[in-house]
Design an enzyme around this catalytic site. Structure first.
Site, short mmCIF file in Angstrom:
data_model
loop_
_atom_site.label_atom_id
_atom_site.label_comp_id
_atom_site.label_asym_id
_atom_site.label_seq_id
_atom_site.Cartn_x
_atom_site.Cartn_y
_atom_site.Cartn_z
N GLU A 114 0.82 -1.21 0.00
CA GLU A 114 0.00 0.00 0.00
C GLU A 114 0.86 1.26 0.00
O GLU A 114 0.80 2.08 0.91
CB GLU A 114 -0.97 -0.03 1.18
CG GLU A 114 -1.92 -1.21 0.99
CD GLU A 114 -3.04 -1.29 1.99
OE1 GLU A 114 -2.80 -1.03 3.18
OE2 GLU A 114 -4.17 -1.59 1.58
N GLU A 143 -3.83 -10.70 0.26
CA GLU A 143 -4.68 -10.63 1.45
C GLU A 143 -6.08 -11.05 1.03
O GLU A 143 -6.58 -10.62 -0.01
CB GLU A 143 -4.73 -9.20 2.03
CG GLU A 143 -3.40 -8.76 2.58
CD GLU A 143 -3.38 -7.32 3.09
OE1 GLU A 143 -4.43 -6.81 3.53
OE2 GLU A 143 -2.30 -6.71 3.02
C1 GAL Z 1 -4.97 -4.08 3.98
C2 GAL Z 1 -3.59 -3.76 4.49
C3 GAL Z 1 -3.29 -4.42 5.80
C4 GAL Z 1 -4.42 -4.22 6.74
C5 GAL Z 1 -5.67 -4.77 6.14
C6 GAL Z 1 -6.88 -4.55 7.00
O1 GAL Z 1 -5.40 -3.13 3.10
O2 GAL Z 1 -2.62 -4.13 3.56
O3 GAL Z 1 -2.11 -3.89 6.31
O4 GAL Z 1 -4.58 -2.88 6.99
O5 GAL Z 1 -5.94 -4.11 4.95
O6 GAL Z 1 -6.81 -5.11 8.22
#
Ligand code: GAL
Length: 981
Positions: free
Chosen positions: A410, A486
């Site tokens: 990010e 993620e």
């Molecule tokens: C993503 C980010 C993580 C965390 C997650 C939400 O966008 O990369 O670091 O913030 O969202 O928990």
């Protein structure tokens, strides 16, 4: 005006070129331990000259190093996700800049004289200026990256030395370290003094490939040293470095077979030990492969955090958590969002994990400004960014576990990413590059997304995704494997829907798995004034800006006990699938879902259970299966049964592994052998309603309007409050209810995010948390009491019409419930639909037959298996750090609540019923902010439900999928209640 060093956007200065982290026989001195410490509020306020050896630090405090100083009572932790906790005016930082001066005295043996030496810092957050014996060595930034300073000539062998380190919480580096986590300054990793003998090994780069077609390994160790290479197990003795050796009979390294070879690279003055894993990672025809096989990530995102120590994670904790991951079928780790402690990579080599090693770079706060001013696209920051990439690649390049380098997280997209990528590619062409932030994948080799819905993943799997702006880049991206860096946001109760993602990962070759967000809740252990422990989150330390409990979103609790999400994950990703064979074949299918190995480390056991009681068991011979292969096997000879019967087959470890003992269950499957017979006992009936106070309805038909009646209406063992139409007594036990319930204490995932649907908000707007129950009529027939109510919220026209039809005989009470929506409901699912009833607090032991033992929800129930289970009411609770709905058990055939003497109630579902039981109400659970807000009341609140809406991942990802939502629609369900025992 020149910038102070801590605001300089460039890399630090004075450090030696980055190199690999390795073990050598050269002497070293561990400088961890108790240091002297002084905290100042500002840089200017820090004690001048405190780096001088003779400075008097007797008035300072003791502090352990490594440490995050706010965890030791100096200043306070602060949590933000995206936003910077200071004004955004890079590279400037606030004047109020907590500055920790650290001093350490140590002696060095006299025989270090004339030996070159370096001082290594493995991690300092966020900027350190270093002096040894009053001599300034330099400045380092890049919190999770090592820095080494040459101390030759400054060090005083045979004498006392004084090391002084000034650490600033805020620096230009803070703009690059805006990861979603606590801001925790300190020297949080080891400090070591290393002798670097002249003529030793300054650095080395192990290139160890595996050619799966011919089964040979190739090994080349690059070094500028005049060294030899010895790998005893491969017959290499004093072999040449910088030369490729082709080696037959090599066992390749994979996470499933983490075979390592001990090697020594030696010069006349130094012996360096490395462990070599032979593997070749390559993208072939758009598929990420290792040793020629498609690989799948069953991964988690792992931050380094400890509930008492902050960024310091003791080695035994790291090992234990990796063992826990292995036991839960995790095969990959993304080191979100910075390079981990070096030990982690050693352990991942040894225990077998793929690691996506991520650079310490996140500038997420700039998204607020459409990425204007983003350091990633500003030449002034280029060197700092390349320096970060270089330090990661150099440090970690010799680990077979590192499958890809990641440019960070990010951080928008900018030309500096290109420079980072170029460095990595030139230095290490053998590893693909990852970065999620660039939709065009300009700099990367894999297409990476976070939190896409399942159907989007499937579309990409079919290569049907929407094109990107540039046709050339689009064609390139379309040929890349897809990784979800993620997915499945494990915040609070959840994630839901894991199995749906897994199906797509298995169906489409291009979809190579992902990394659940995230492994660990970052709660900080605290105590209430009366000594009760709880875990704190954002806002609990008085932060001016914070993101609340968004920091507690892991598969394990802060103390690393597994949450139900981890149990579900382990089941969903299990590397062996055991299921019914093709329809009608009467067989059992076993599928090998490992990427690289056969099943010779497993044996298969079976047990046949009739109504939860084992009636037969045995071993199931399973032939060797190649990765991806399956076999349809005949079922074992099973005895005849008459009750509901299930065959459970388990794949268990034959021998001990470093992470689990023989017998550990790697995978399991359950097959229905015989369904539940139709209930033989008739529905309870025959009792006639009567008034408890005499007189009363007798056998006449009649109606008792709301409030009318006086005295209790009785039906067999049930006594009603005629004013409300609910029970006050059942089998002699005081009870309250049941009545319709549609509310649950909202989960984090119900609350949604800025982007998605926010069910919790919609539910509150409809008033589902504050429903009124109007008694429409209480009628009694020959053998029934019929209660009709309308359930609705204040200032709402929509409602639910409920008919409760009660019948009874001397031993049992039956309740049939019919629900019909009234009015024009919006298309919003119900949180739950069921009955709520309060029972005496001492009925606190629950036995049930149905899926268990853990909690389950419609989109998170793979890990629940049918059996007989028992738990106390307290054990039924899942202590989510931020209290919310939890502890639901699905599809119970029956459940029994009893006190110590065995007295209580037996509830039977027709055919099944979901339940929760707790010592507080849903409203109290909903209002609680920490676990310690939940105070047991004088009753147990029992929910008997037709169902609930699923969990989804809405707190950051997609909300619960349509098919797991509970619609507002006509519904019927029924239970009977008997005395327990
Ligand atoms: C993503 C980010 C993580 C965390 C997650 C939400 O966008 O990369 O670091 O913030 O969202 O928990």
């Amino acid at each position: 005006m020149t910038l102070p060093y801590y605001e300089d956007p460039g890399p630090g200065h004075g450090a030696l070129p980055a190199r690999a982290w390795f073990r050598s026989d050269a002497p070293c001195i561990d400088l961890t331990g108790t240091w002297r410490f002084h905290l100042s509020d500002t840089v200017a306020g820090a004690p001048d000259g405190c780096w001088a050896p003779d400075f008097d630090d007797s008035g300072w405090l003791d502090l352990p190093v490594p440490s995050s100083w706010p965890m030791h009572g100096h200043g306070r932790p602060a949590y933000t996700n995206v936003v910077y906790p200071f004004p955004v005016e890079p590279p400037h930082v606030p004047t109020d800049n907590p500055t920790g001066d650290h001093r350490r005295r140590f002696t060095v043996p006299a025989n270090w004289a004339n030996v070159p030496a370096v001082l290594r810092f493995d991690g300092v957050d966020s900027c350190a200026r270093v002096w040894l014996n009053g001599h300034e060595l330099g400045v380092t930034r890049g919190s999770r990256l090592p820095a080494e300073f040459d101390v030759t000539g400054v060090l005083r062998p045979g004498a006392e030395n004084v090391l002084a380190v000034r650490v600033h919480q805020w620096s230009s580096g803070s703009y690059l370290e805006d990861q979603d986590m606590w801001w925790l300054p300190g020297i949080f990793r080891e400090v070591t003094l290393l002798a670097r003998p002249a003529g030793g090994v300054p650095d080395l780069f192990v290139h160890a490939g595996y050619d799966h077609r011919i089964g040979t390994g190739t090994l080349r160790v690059d070094t500028t040293a005049d060294a030899t290479l010895t790998v005893p197990d491969l017959g290499l003795v004093d072999a040449a470095v910088n030369t490729e050796h082709v080696l037959g009979g090599v066992r390749p390294w994979t996470p499933e077979t983490p075979d390592l070879y001990d090697a020594v690279v030696a010069t006349a003055t130094e012996r360096v030990r490395v462990r070599i894993g032979f593997r070749t990672v390559a993208i072939v025809d758009g598929v990420l492969t290792a040793n020629g096989q498609r690989i799948q990530f069953r991964g988690v995102n792992r931050h380094e955090f400890h509930p008492d120590l902050g960024r310091v994670v003791p080695p035994e904790t790291v090992r234990a958590e990796l063992e826990l991951m292995k036991r839960h079928n995790v095969n990959a780790i993304r080191t979100s969002h910075y390079p981990p402690h070096p030990l982690l990579l050693d352990l991942c080599d040894e225990m077998g994990f793929w690691v996506v090693d991520e650079c310490d770079l996140e500038t997420h706060g700039f998204q607020w400004f459409d990425w204007r001013g983003n350091p990633c696209d500003d030449p002034a920051w280029r060197d700092a960014l390349v320096d970060r990439m270089r330090r990661m690649v150099e440090r970690d390049k010799n680990h077979p576990c590192v499958v890809m380098w990641s440019l960070g997280n990010e951080a928008g997209v900018g030309t500096n990413h290109g420079a980072m990528a170029q460095y990595a590619r030139e230095r290490d062409p053998d590893r693909p590059l990852h970065y999620e932030g660039d939709r065009d994948c300009r700099w990367t080799d894999v297409y990476s997304l976070m939190y896409p819905p399942v159907d989007e993943v499937a579309r990409i799997g079919r290569r049907e995704e929407a094109p990107t702006s540039d046709p050339g880049l689009d064609a390139r991206r379309r040929a890349m494997p897809l990784i979800l860096c993620e997915y499945a946001h494990a915040m609070g109760n959840g994630p839901g829907g894991l199995a749906d993602y897994q199906r797509v990962f298995e169906q489409y070759e291009r979809c190579q798995g992902g990394f659940v967000w995230e492994w660990l809740d970052h709660g900080i252990r605290q105590r209430t004034s009366d000594g009760r422990e709880f875990f704190a989150y954002g806002g609990d330390f008085g932060e001016e800006l914070h993101d609340g409990n968004f920091v507690v979103d892991g598969l394990v609790f802060p103390d690393r006990t597994p949450s139900p999400g981890l149990t579900e994950f382990a089941k969903v990703v299990e590397p062996v699938r055991i299921e019914a064979g093709p329809d009608g074949s009467g067989t059992l299918r076993v599928t090998n879902r490992y990427d690289h190995r056969e099943l010779d480390h497993l044996r298969f056991t079976w047990v046949l259970e009739e109504e939860g009681h084992a009636v037969a068991d045995g071993e199931l011979p399973v032939p060797q299966l190649p990765p991806g292969g399956h076999a349809d096997l005949d079922l074992p000879q099973l005895p005849r049964t008459s009750g509901e019967t299930w065959l459970t087959v388990r794949a268990v470890l034959v021998g001990d592994w470093p992470w689990a003992q023989a017998g550990h269950v790697v995978a399991w499957g359950q097959l229905p052998v015989r369904p539940a017979p139709l209930p033989s006992d008739a529905w309870p009936s025959g009792s006639r309603p009567r008034h408890g106070t005499g007189g009363g309805p007798g056998t006449d038909r009649g109606t008792v309007g709301g409030g009318g009646g006086g005295g209790g209406v009785m039906l067999g063992p049930a006594v009603f409050d005629p004013a409300r139409g609910t029970l006050v007594e059942l089998f002699g036990l005081p009870v309250d209810g049941p009545r319709l319930d549609v509310w649950r204490a909202v989960t984090d995932n119900d609350c949604g995010s800025r982007r998605g649907v926010r069910f919790a908000e919609q539910w509150r707007e409809l008033g589902l948390h504050r429903m009124h129950h109007r008694l429409v009529a209480l009628t009694y027939a020959d053998d029934a009491v019929v209660v009709r109510t309308r359930v609705a919220a204040a200032q709402q026209q929509v409602g639910l019409l409920v008919t409760y039809r009660w019948t009874a005989d001397a031993d049992a009470v039956g309740l049939q419930v019919a629900v019909a929506p009234d009015g024009d409901w919006p298309p919003v699912p119900l949180p739950r639909l069921g009955l709520r009833m309060a029972v005496p607090a001492d009925l606190d032991t629950v036995d049930w037959y149905g899926p268990g033992p853990g909690e389950a929800y419609p989109d998170s129930r793979c890990a629940a298996r049918v059996g007989r289970w028992s738990a106390t009411v307290d054990e039924l609770q899942t202590p989510y750090v931020y209290p919310q709905e939890n502890g639901n058990r699905v599809d119970a055939r029956w459940l029994r609540l009893t006190d110590r003497s065995g007295t209580g109630l037996l509830v039977t579902g027709h055919p099944v019923v979901d339940f929760t039981a707790r010592r507080w109400t849903s409203e109290q659970l909903d209002a609680a902010r920490h676990t310690t807000d939940l105070v047991p009341g004088d009753r147990i609140h029992l929910n008997l439900d037709l169902g609930q809406t699923g969990l989804g991942s809405g707190s950051c990802g997609p909300e619960v999928a349509e098919r797991y939502r509970l619609p507002v629609a006509p519904a019927r369900f029924a239970v009977t209640v008997r005395p327990a025992g």
